[in-house]
Design an enzyme around this catalytic site. Sequence first.
Site, PDB file in Angstrom:
ATOM      1  N   CYS A   2      41.703  73.599  12.958  1.00 47.72           N
ATOM      2  CA  CYS A   2      42.666  73.035  12.018  1.00 47.72           C
ATOM      3  C   CYS A   2      42.898  71.549  12.314  1.00 47.72           C
ATOM      4  O   CYS A   2      43.021  71.146  13.465  1.00 47.72           O
ATOM      5  CB  CYS A   2      44.009  73.742  12.041  1.00 47.72           C
ATOM      6  SG  CYS A   2      43.913  75.470  11.653  1.00 47.72           S
ATOM      7  N   ARG A  27      37.124  70.129  12.251  1.00 50.56           N
ATOM      8  CA  ARG A  27      38.021  71.008  13.009  1.00 50.56           C
ATOM      9  C   ARG A  27      38.264  72.343  12.305  1.00 50.56           C
ATOM     10  O   ARG A  27      38.865  73.256  12.872  1.00 50.56           O
ATOM     11  CB  ARG A  27      39.375  70.320  13.233  1.00 50.56           C
ATOM     12  CG  ARG A  27      39.273  69.025  13.996  1.00 50.56           C
ATOM     13  CD  ARG A  27      40.632  68.379  14.124  1.00 50.56           C
ATOM     14  NE  ARG A  27      41.528  69.178  14.939  1.00 50.56           N
ATOM     15  CZ  ARG A  27      41.604  69.100  16.255  1.00 50.56           C
ATOM     16  NH1 ARG A  27      40.848  68.256  16.905  1.00 50.56           N
ATOM     17  NH2 ARG A  27      42.448  69.863  16.918  1.00 50.56           N
ATOM     18  N   TRP A  73      41.125  76.324   9.846  1.00 50.55           N
ATOM     19  CA  TRP A  73      40.174  77.281  10.440  1.00 50.55           C
ATOM     20  C   TRP A  73      41.009  78.536  10.678  1.00 50.55           C
ATOM     21  O   TRP A  73      41.884  78.540  11.553  1.00 50.55           O
ATOM     22  CB  TRP A  73      39.607  76.723  11.738  1.00 50.55           C
ATOM     23  CG  TRP A  73      38.538  77.583  12.342  1.00 50.55           C
ATOM     24  CD1 TRP A  73      37.202  77.535  12.088  1.00 50.55           C
ATOM     25  CD2 TRP A  73      38.708  78.626  13.325  1.00 50.55           C
ATOM     26  NE1 TRP A  73      36.538  78.484  12.836  1.00 50.55           N
ATOM     27  CE2 TRP A  73      37.435  79.162  13.603  1.00 50.55           C
ATOM     28  CE3 TRP A  73      39.819  79.161  13.989  1.00 50.55           C
ATOM     29  CZ2 TRP A  73      37.234  80.194  14.520  1.00 50.55           C
ATOM     30  CZ3 TRP A  73      39.618  80.186  14.901  1.00 50.55           C
ATOM     31  CH2 TRP A  73      38.328  80.693  15.161  1.00 50.55           C
ATOM     32  N   ASN A  99      48.740  73.694  13.575  1.00 55.67           N
ATOM     33  CA  ASN A  99      47.480  73.984  14.282  1.00 55.67           C
ATOM     34  C   ASN A  99      47.873  74.725  15.550  1.00 55.67           C
ATOM     35  O   ASN A  99      48.700  74.224  16.315  1.00 55.67           O
ATOM     36  CB  ASN A  99      46.786  72.648  14.607  1.00 55.67           C
ATOM     37  CG  ASN A  99      45.609  72.800  15.542  1.00 55.67           C
ATOM     38  OD1 ASN A  99      44.993  73.861  15.604  1.00 55.67           O
ATOM     39  ND2 ASN A  99      45.284  71.746  16.259  1.00 55.67           N
ATOM     40  N   GLY A 100      47.329  75.921  15.757  1.00 57.30           N
ATOM     41  CA  GLY A 100      47.692  76.691  16.950  1.00 57.30           C
ATOM     42  C   GLY A 100      47.960  78.135  16.563  1.00 57.30           C
ATOM     43  O   GLY A 100      47.604  78.571  15.461  1.00 57.30           O
ATOM     44  N   GLU A 486      20.716  76.596  25.418  1.00 58.25           N
ATOM     45  CA  GLU A 486      21.219  75.591  24.475  1.00 58.25           C
ATOM     46  C   GLU A 486      20.376  75.584  23.196  1.00 58.25           C
ATOM     47  O   GLU A 486      20.909  75.483  22.092  1.00 58.25           O
ATOM     48  CB  GLU A 486      21.234  74.224  25.174  1.00 58.25           C
ATOM     49  CG  GLU A 486      21.661  73.042  24.324  1.00 58.25           C
ATOM     50  CD  GLU A 486      23.062  73.154  23.724  1.00 58.25           C
ATOM     51  OE1 GLU A 486      23.817  74.076  24.061  1.00 58.25           O
ATOM     52  OE2 GLU A 486      23.375  72.308  22.871  1.00 58.25           O
ATOM     53  N   LYS A 490      21.878  76.344  19.499  1.00 59.96           N
ATOM     54  CA  LYS A 490      21.764  75.409  18.364  1.00 59.96           C
ATOM     55  C   LYS A 490      21.263  76.142  17.126  1.00 59.96           C
ATOM     56  O   LYS A 490      21.781  75.982  16.035  1.00 59.96           O
ATOM     57  CB  LYS A 490      20.808  74.254  18.666  1.00 59.96           C
ATOM     58  CG  LYS A 490      21.246  73.181  19.620  1.00 59.96           C
ATOM     59  CD  LYS A 490      22.391  72.321  19.174  1.00 59.96           C
ATOM     60  CE  LYS A 490      23.687  72.987  19.479  1.00 59.96           C
ATOM     61  NZ  LYS A 490      24.537  72.642  20.505  1.00 59.96           N
ATOM     62  N   GLU A 493      23.922  78.641  15.750  1.00 60.49           N
ATOM     63  CA  GLU A 493      25.078  77.974  15.168  1.00 60.49           C
ATOM     64  C   GLU A 493      24.828  77.487  13.756  1.00 60.49           C
ATOM     65  O   GLU A 493      25.672  77.658  12.886  1.00 60.49           O
ATOM     66  CB  GLU A 493      25.440  76.728  16.010  1.00 60.49           C
ATOM     67  CG  GLU A 493      26.194  77.003  17.266  1.00 60.49           C
ATOM     68  CD  GLU A 493      26.496  75.715  18.038  1.00 60.49           C
ATOM     69  OE1 GLU A 493      27.641  75.518  18.406  1.00 60.49           O
ATOM     70  OE2 GLU A 493      25.563  74.915  18.276  1.00 60.49           O
ATOM     71  N   HIS A 509      12.695  92.078  31.998  1.00 59.21           N
ATOM     72  CA  HIS A 509      13.722  93.104  32.181  1.00 59.21           C
ATOM     73  C   HIS A 509      14.447  93.428  30.877  1.00 59.21           C
ATOM     74  O   HIS A 509      15.636  93.725  30.895  1.00 59.21           O
ATOM     75  CB  HIS A 509      14.699  92.666  33.269  1.00 59.21           C
ATOM     76  CG  HIS A 509      14.011  92.375  34.568  1.00 59.21           C
ATOM     77  ND1 HIS A 509      13.517  93.370  35.374  1.00 59.21           N
ATOM     78  CD2 HIS A 509      13.680  91.203  35.162  1.00 59.21           C
ATOM     79  CE1 HIS A 509      12.930  92.821  36.430  1.00 59.21           C
ATOM     80  NE2 HIS A 509      13.010  91.510  36.322  1.00 59.21           N
ATOM     81  N   LYS A 608      34.596  72.525  15.421  1.00 63.00           N
ATOM     82  CA  LYS A 608      34.153  71.630  16.489  1.00 63.00           C
ATOM     83  C   LYS A 608      35.061  71.734  17.701  1.00 63.00           C
ATOM     84  O   LYS A 608      34.618  71.668  18.837  1.00 63.00           O
ATOM     85  CB  LYS A 608      34.162  70.202  15.957  1.00 63.00           C
ATOM     86  CG  LYS A 608      33.762  69.169  16.971  1.00 63.00           C
ATOM     87  CD  LYS A 608      32.341  68.770  16.753  1.00 63.00           C
ATOM     88  CE  LYS A 608      31.770  67.954  17.874  1.00 63.00           C
ATOM     89  NZ  LYS A 608      30.530  68.547  18.381  1.00 63.00           N
TER      90      LYS A 608
HETATM   91  C1  G6P Z   1      33.015  74.710  19.993  1.00 63.70           C
HETATM   92  C2  G6P Z   1      31.973  73.764  19.419  1.00 63.70           C
HETATM   93  C3  G6P Z   1      30.819  73.601  20.409  1.00 63.70           C
HETATM   94  C4  G6P Z   1      31.349  73.138  21.758  1.00 63.70           C
HETATM   95  C5  G6P Z   1      32.450  74.066  22.289  1.00 63.70           C
HETATM   96  C6  G6P Z   1      33.153  73.458  23.493  1.00 63.70           C
HETATM   97  O1  G6P Z   1      32.503  75.992  20.061  1.00 63.70           O
HETATM   98  O2  G6P Z   1      31.488  74.255  18.188  1.00 63.70           O
HETATM   99  O3  G6P Z   1      29.901  72.654  19.913  1.00 63.70           O
HETATM  100  O4  G6P Z   1      30.304  73.084  22.676  1.00 63.70           O
HETATM  101  O5  G6P Z   1      33.453  74.271  21.292  1.00 63.70           O
HETATM  102  O6  G6P Z   1      33.799  72.286  23.084  1.00 63.70           O
HETATM  103  P1  G6P Z   1      34.197  71.099  24.028  1.00 63.70           P
HETATM  104  O7  G6P Z   1      34.855  70.103  23.120  1.00 63.70           O
HETATM  105  O8  G6P Z   1      35.148  71.664  25.044  1.00 63.70           O
HETATM  106  O9  G6P Z   1      32.958  70.584  24.647  1.00 63.70           O
END
Ligand code: G6P
Length: 613
Positions: A2, A27, A73, A99-100, A486, A490, A493, A509, A608
Site C-alpha cells: 500500500c 507498493r 495491496w 498501510n499496515g 534467484e 525471477k 515472480e 534427491h 515491492k
Molecule cells: C518483496 C519484493 C522482493 C524483495 C523482497 C524483500 O517480496 O517483491 O523483490 O526481494 O520483498 O524486500 P527488501 O526491500 O527487504 O529487500
Amino acid sequence: MCGIVGYVGNREASEVLLKGLKRLEYRGYDSAGIALVNGGLHFNKGKGKVDALAKKIKQSGLEGHLGIGHTRWATHGEPNDINSHPHMSESGNIAVVHNGIIENYTTLKKQLISRGKTFHSQTDTEIVAQLLEEIYTTSRGVSFEQAIQLTLKQIVGTYGLAIVNKDMPDKIFIARKGSPLLLGIGENEMFIASDASPIVGYTNKVVYLDDGEMATITKDSYSVKTIEDVELTKEVHELAISIDEIEKAGYPHFMLKEIFEQPRSIADCMRGRLNVENNSIQLGGIEDVMDDLVNAKRIVIAACGTSWHSGLVGEYLFEYLAKTPVEVEYASEFRYRDPLVGEGDVLLVISQSGETADTIAALREAKKRGALVLGICNVVGSTISRETEAGVFTHAGPEIGVASTKAFTAQVVVLTMMALSLGKRKGVLSQDEMSKFIKELSKIPSKVEYILEHNDESIQKMAGLFTYAPNFLYLGRSYNFPVALEGALKLKEISYIHAEGYPAAEMKHGPIALIDEMMPVVVIAATDHTNEKMISNIEEVKARKGRIISIMNDENSDVMDLSEFHISIPTTNDCFSPLLTVIPLQLLSYYIAVNRGCNVDQPRNLAKSVTVE
Ligand code: G6P
C-alpha cells in the site's frame, strides 16, 4: 504494501496525488482512491490501477487543494470498489487511508457494531474511521488530534495513516507505527508519502516520522508529536534522488532499465570505497564497528526474498574471504523461533527498501537480545537504515520494478567489500591476495556491460523458444547455488511459470524425477572449482532428455557440447561469479514474461515493499 500520499498547497491536489500514487504503485496496485476536502469531503476510489482512477477523476471533475490518496495491496478483504481506500466514517465527515494491519480489528468492529455502527467494507481500516468519529463526537472537549491519539491507543497492529476531516479543510493528520511515512516540506505546500518518490521534483526537504509519532500539517506548517502528546523537533533531511532516477528513460519497463543500469549501479556502489590505486577498501558506515566484526563469534544474516539470496552469497563470501562463520535466516522465521543470538553475535539485515516488516522485526529482536545489528540497505532514510547501529548503503538508485535486479548485484558487491575488508583486518588475506581481489572486483562493471551488450539478442531468441514451458529447473553449485534460487524466483515472480532452484548435486534427491524432454534446466556452470562436478550433473540431466541451457565461462567446450543453448560470460574469480551469472537469468525471465504478455513491473499478487508480516 500500500502506498499513501497527501498534499496541501496551491496546486490542484488531485494531480499531485495521482502522480504520487503512480510512483507508489509498486507498493500495491489492486485498487486506488483519493479523498479531497473542498467545501465538503469528496472521494473517488475503486478496483484497478491508478490510471483507471485518473480517468474516473477526470470525468468527475473532482477538485481541491488538500487531499489524501492510496494505492492498495489487499490484506483484509478482496480487492473491490468497496474495500478500496479511503474509508469514510459513518457521517462521511472523516476519511482515512491506511498501510499496515490492525490486528484487533475484529474485536473493535464487534464493539462498534454493538454500539450501532454500520460497516460497509471487509477491511480492518474502516474501524479507524468509525472509532475515531465515535471518540471525537462523544468525548467532550477533545480536539481532533486528541481523538486520533485516543483511537490509536485502542489499536493493536501496524499503521501508516493519513486522515482528513471535512470540518478542518486546511489540515492533514498522519500517524505511524510500523509502516513508513514521511513529510515533504515545500514553499507554501506540504506533502506526505510512504516514501520519497511522490515528493521528488517538488521539494528535497523531508522529515521522516518514527514509530509512535504523529503529525499535523497545513500548507505552511507542520508539528510532530508522539502519540502520548509529547511535542518533538525533528531533523529535516535533504533528499538526493532525481526525477530521471524514478522514470523509465525510454525503456519499456523499469525492470529492463534496472537490468541495464547495473554496470553503473555496481560502479556507484564501489565508488569512493574500492580503491585500486592504493589497494584498499573503505566502508565508512561500518568503520566504527570493524573491531566488533573482527571479534564476532559469527554473523547471522536475516533478510527476505531476493535480499535473502544475496545473503546466501554473503555466507560463502564471509566464510571464504574472512573465515567468519555465517548463518543465513529468513527474517520471518528468525523472529518467531526464539533465536539463540546475543552478545558477541552480529546480525546483518539486508533489505532493498529498508521497510520489510519481517526484516525490521528480526532486527529489533536481535537488538533486544544484545547482538550488534548492522544493515545493508538501498533506501536512505528507511526504517532499517535508521534502526541499525551501523551499515552500508548500496547506492544502486531507486529500484521500481517489483522484481529486484540491480539491488541484488549491489547487495552482493557490498557483501564482497565487507568480507574482503574483514578478511584483511583479520589477517586472513595477505596484501597480495587483497590486491588481486580488488583489481578483479573493479572490473565487474565492464564485464556486466559486456554481458548485456553481447547476450541480449540471443537471450531474447532463447526466451521465444521457452515462453510456454510450464516448468523450469535452475541448478548451481557453491557461489552459484543462490543464483539458481534467484533465477528461479525471477521467473516465477514475473512470468508465473513454476520454477525451482536447486543445488546441482541435490537434484539427485528428488527433482531428477521431474526431468523429461519437456523440462528446461538452466545450469550455472561458471565456477572453476566445481566445473567437473557440474559437468557430471549436466550429463545426468542430459541422460534423462532434459533441455539444457547453460551459463558458462568463455568458450567452455565441455559444457557447450552438452548444452542445447549456452550463454558465454567473461571469466572472473569464482567468488565474484554471481555478479555475472545472474545477469543472463534476469534477462531470460524478463523476455519470457514479456512474451507471455505479463505485467513485468507489476506482477500479480506481489508488492515491492512488504510492510506487513
Ligand atoms: C518483496 C519484493 C522482493 C524483495 C523482497 C524483500 O517480496 O517483491 O523483490 O526481494 O520483498 O524486500 P527488501 O526491500 O527487504 O529487500
